[in-house]
Design an enzyme around this catalytic site. Structure first.
Site, PDB file in Angstrom:
ATOM      1  CD  GLU A  46      27.602  22.956  78.372  1.00 18.78           C
ATOM      2  OE1 GLU A  46      26.833  23.603  77.644  1.00 18.78           O
ATOM      3  OE2 GLU A  46      27.388  21.773  78.685  1.00 18.78           O
ATOM      4  CB  CYS A  61      29.938  20.130  88.505  1.00 15.63           C
ATOM      5  SG  CYS A  61      30.272  18.754  87.395  1.00 15.63           S
ATOM      6  CB  CYS A  80      34.959  12.847  77.200  1.00 11.88           C
ATOM      7  SG  CYS A  80      35.589  11.553  78.304  1.00 11.88           S
ATOM      8  CB  CYS A  91      30.515   6.529  79.035  1.00 16.72           C
ATOM      9  SG  CYS A  91      32.087   6.309  79.904  1.00 16.72           S
ATOM     10  CB  CYS A 120      28.325  10.097  78.986  1.00 18.73           C
ATOM     11  SG  CYS A 120      28.977  11.718  79.432  1.00 18.73           S
ATOM     12  N   GLY A 127      34.791  15.505  80.243  1.00 19.96           N
ATOM     13  CA  GLY A 127      36.148  14.981  80.143  1.00 19.96           C
ATOM     14  C   GLY A 127      36.504  13.999  81.238  1.00 19.96           C
ATOM     15  CD  GLU A 128      38.742   9.726  83.441  1.00 22.80           C
ATOM     16  OE1 GLU A 128      37.523   9.471  83.545  1.00 22.80           O
ATOM     17  OE2 GLU A 128      39.507   9.726  84.426  1.00 22.80           O
ATOM     18  CB  SER A 167      34.542  11.831  89.081  1.00 17.90           C
ATOM     19  OG  SER A 167      33.815  10.682  88.700  1.00 17.90           O
ATOM     20  CB  SER A 209      32.068   6.602  86.571  1.00 16.72           C
ATOM     21  OG  SER A 209      32.054   7.965  86.900  1.00 16.72           O
ATOM     22  CG  LEU A 210      31.273   0.008  89.696  1.00 17.46           C
ATOM     23  CD1 LEU A 210      32.661  -0.361  89.209  1.00 17.46           C
ATOM     24  CD2 LEU A 210      31.102  -0.438  91.151  1.00 17.46           C
ATOM     25  CG  ASN A 222      20.228  13.128  84.763  1.00 20.90           C
ATOM     26  OD1 ASN A 222      19.205  13.284  85.400  1.00 20.90           O
ATOM     27  ND2 ASN A 222      21.428  13.171  85.321  1.00 20.90           N
ATOM     28  CB  CYS A 257      25.218  13.328  86.083  1.00 23.58           C
ATOM     29  SG  CYS A 257      25.446  13.763  87.787  1.00 23.58           S
TER      30      CYS A 257
HETATM   31  N1  SAH Z   1      34.927  11.052  83.175  1.00 27.88           N
HETATM   32  C1  SAH Z   1      34.785  11.143  84.612  1.00 27.88           C
HETATM   33  C2  SAH Z   1      34.223  12.473  85.056  1.00 27.88           C
HETATM   34  C3  SAH Z   1      32.778  12.717  84.668  1.00 27.88           C
HETATM   35  S1  SAH Z   1      31.780  12.518  86.074  1.00 27.88           S
HETATM   36  C4  SAH Z   1      33.919   9.986  85.085  1.00 27.88           C
HETATM   37  O1  SAH Z   1      33.335   9.308  84.261  1.00 27.88           O
HETATM   38  O2  SAH Z   1      33.860   9.743  86.286  1.00 27.88           O
HETATM   39  C5  SAH Z   1      30.168  12.527  85.417  1.00 27.88           C
HETATM   40  C6  SAH Z   1      29.340  11.419  86.001  1.00 27.88           C
HETATM   41  O3  SAH Z   1      28.024  11.428  85.412  1.00 27.88           O
HETATM   42  C7  SAH Z   1      29.943  10.075  85.699  1.00 27.88           C
HETATM   43  O4  SAH Z   1      29.734   9.194  86.769  1.00 27.88           O
HETATM   44  C8  SAH Z   1      29.110   9.657  84.511  1.00 27.88           C
HETATM   45  O5  SAH Z   1      29.167   8.288  84.290  1.00 27.88           O
HETATM   46  C9  SAH Z   1      27.739  10.140  84.910  1.00 27.88           C
HETATM   47  N2  SAH Z   1      26.808  10.238  83.792  1.00 27.88           N
HETATM   48  C10 SAH Z   1      27.119  10.358  82.487  1.00 27.88           C
HETATM   49  N3  SAH Z   1      26.015  10.428  81.738  1.00 27.88           N
HETATM   50  C11 SAH Z   1      24.964  10.344  82.582  1.00 27.88           C
HETATM   51  C12 SAH Z   1      23.556  10.379  82.407  1.00 27.88           C
HETATM   52  N4  SAH Z   1      23.016  10.534  81.208  1.00 27.88           N
HETATM   53  N5  SAH Z   1      22.784  10.274  83.507  1.00 27.88           N
HETATM   54  C13 SAH Z   1      23.333  10.154  84.741  1.00 27.88           C
HETATM   55  N6  SAH Z   1      24.655  10.129  84.957  1.00 27.88           N
HETATM   56  C14 SAH Z   1      25.475  10.216  83.892  1.00 27.88           C
END
Ligand code: SAH
Length: 372
Positions: A100, A113, A120, A124, A127, A169-170, A201, A223-224, A300, A343
Site C-alpha cells: 500500500e 508515503c 514488517c 510494534c 501498528c 515495513g522497516e 523513517s 519512531s520514538l 489511529n 499512520c
Molecule cells: N518502520 C518505520 C517506517 C514506518 S513509519 C518506522 O517505524 O519508523 C510509520 C509511522 O507510523 C511510525 O512512526 C509508526 O510508529 C507510526 N504508527 C504505527 N502505528 C500507528 C498508529 N496506529 N497510530 C499512529 N501512528 C502509528
C-alpha cells in the site's frame, strides 16, 4: 515476442537500478552508458513505460529493451479516496504480494508515503502492519513503481512534492534497495526531488543509521513513541536490542544531523500509555541539544491494537509542555483514517477475503464517505 514466466522472472529490470548503476550495467552489456539517463527520463520524468514510444532511442535498442528488459513491477489492485482527499493505493507485485502507498494532498504540497517491505518484522505493538508479520523485502523496481503508479492519481496540475518512506515495513532492514530508490527520486533525470523533500523513517535500527545518512542526503525520522525503556520495550520491541540511550547516542554522533538537517522524532500518543506530562518532560530532556523536531501523532485506533488516542486537550497539554521546555513540536492530524490509510493502519486488507485482483489499469477510486 512473449516469454514463458520462468524466463520473464530472469529478465533484468530497468527500474531495479539507480541511474548510476544502470550506466555500469549498460556498459557491461554493450549499450552506451549515457542511454541510462535517456531511459530514466522516459520511465520517471515522463512516465512512459513502453519502449516503442521512446522516440529518441534507436529502433534496434527500443526492440532490445522491449524484448529483454522488464519495465513495470506493480499493477493496480485497488484504490480508495478519503473524504479528506487522501488516496490509498493497493498495488500488486508479480508474485501476488500486496503493498500500500498513500498520496496526501495538503495545500500546495503533495506527499507520497511509500512501503519498503511486504509486512514488517518489527511487530510494534500498536501498528497494523506489524501485526501482519514479515513476508519479504520490496525490490528497487517495486519501490519506484509505487511512485510511478501513485503518480497516475495526481490531478491535472498537481505535482508530487515530497516522498516519505513511512508505509509498510522497516526501511533500514531493506537498506540497499531503499538507497538505490532514493537515488532515483533525487536524480535530475529521475523524479528530480530536492534532498530535503525525501524522508526515511526508522523504528530504530541503530547500526544502519550512519550508512543511510552517509549514502543519501535525505531527512531522517525516528519512531520514538516513549521516553523510557520500560514503555518503549513494550511498544517498539526493537528497543530491547537498541535501547533509548544507545539510539540517542548514535543520533548525537551523526555529522549529518544539524540545525539545517534536524532529525524528526515521531511520537504516537496513546491514552494512559505515554501521554502524561511527566512523559513530555522526559521526552524534552531526551532531545535537549540535539537538532530535532517532534511530530506528535494521536494514535489511529484499529482492530489489531488495544490503544486509543488521548483527548484533544491532553494532546495540546503534552505539546505545550514540550515546547515550554524548548522542544520544536507539531501535532499531526490523522489523514485518510476513514479508508485505513493513516499512520500504522496499512495492512493491505482485501475488501472481500476472496476478492479476485482486478484487471490492470488504474481502477476507479472507491470513496469511503463522500469521495469523488
Ligand atoms: N518502520 C518505520 C517506517 C514506518 S513509519 C518506522 O517505524 O519508523 C510509520 C509511522 O507510523 C511510525 O512512526 C509508526 O510508529 C507510526 N504508527 C504505527 N502505528 C500507528 C498508529 N496506529 N497510530 C499512529 N501512528 C502509528
Amino acid at each position: 515476442m512473449s516469454y514463458p514466466a520462468s524466463m520473464r522472472e530472469r529478465r533484468p529490470h530497468l527500474k531495479d537500478h539507480s541511474i548510476e548503476a544502470l550506466r555500469t550495467r549498460f556498459a557491461a552489456e554493450g549499450i552506451e552508458p549515457w542511454r541510462a539517463e535517456q531511459v530514466a527520463s522516459w520511465l520517471y520524468a515522463r512516465g512512459v513505460e513502453d519502449p516503442a514510444r521512446w522516440t529518441d532511442v534507436s529502433a534496434a535498442l527500443r526492440e532490445r529493451f522491449a524484448a529483454a528488459w522488464e519495465r513495470r513491477a506493480l499493477e493496480w489492485d485497488d484504490c480508495s479516496v478519503s473524504a479528506d482527499g487522501t488516496v490509498k493505493g493497493r498495488l500488486r507485485a508479480r508474485d501476488g504480494a500486496l503493498v500500500e502507498s498513500v498520496l496526501i494532498p495538503e495545500g500546495d504540497r503533495t506527499t507520497l508515503c511509500i512501503s519498503t517491505q511486504v509486512g514488517c518484522p518489527l511487530a510494534c505493538a500498536f501498528c497494523a502492519t506489524g501485526a501482519l508479520g514479515f513476508t519479504r523485502n520490496l525490490s528497487v523496481a517495486e519501490i519506484l513503481d509505487e511512485v510511478c503508479r501513485m503518480r497516475e492519481r495526481l490531478a491535472p496540475g498537481q505535482r508530487l512534492t515530497n516522498v516519505v518512506y513511512m508505509g509498510m515495513g522497516e526501511p533500514l532492514l531493506n537498506l540497499p534497495n531503499v538507497i538505490e530508490s532514493v537515488r532515483v527520486l533525487l536524480h535530475p533525470k529521475g523524479f528530480a526531488l530536492g534532498p530535503r523533500k525525501v524522508t526515511v523513517s526508522t523504528a530504530g535500527v541503530v547500526p544502519k543509521i550512519g550508512a543511510l545518512l552517509a549514502a543519501v542526503p535525505v531527512n531522517l525520522a525516528v519512531s520514538l513513541h516513549a521516553p523510557t525503556d520500560a514503555v518503549r520495550d513494550e511498544l517498539v520491541p526493537i528497543n530491547r536490542r537498541f535501547p533509548i540511550a544507545v539510539l540517542m547516542d548514535a543520533l548525537r554522533g551523526q555529522r549529518e544531523i544539524s540545525a539545517r538537517r534536524p532529525v524528526f522524532f515521531e511520537y504516537t500518543l496513546m491514552r494512559g500509555k505515554n501521554d502524561s506530562l511527566d512523559d513530555a518532560r522526559r521526552l524534552a530532556q531526551l532531545v535537549r541539544g540535539l537538532p530535532s523536531k517532534i511530530n506528535l501523532i494521536p494514535m489511529n485506533p484499529h482492530e489489531d491494537a488495544p490503544y486509543q488516542p488521548p483527548s484533544d486537550a491532553a494532546v495540546e497539554a503534552f505539546a505545550s509542555e514540550l515546547s515550554r521546555r524548548g522542544a520544536t513540536v507539531t501535532v499531526r492530524r490523522p489523514r485518510g483514517a476513514d479508508i485505513d490509510a493513516a499512520c500504522g493502519q496499512l495492512a493491505a486488507r482485501r475488501a472481500s477475503p476472496s476478492g479476485e485482483p482486478q484487471a490492470s489499469g488504474a481502477p476507479k477510486p472507491r470513496g469511503a464517505r463522500s469521495a469523488a
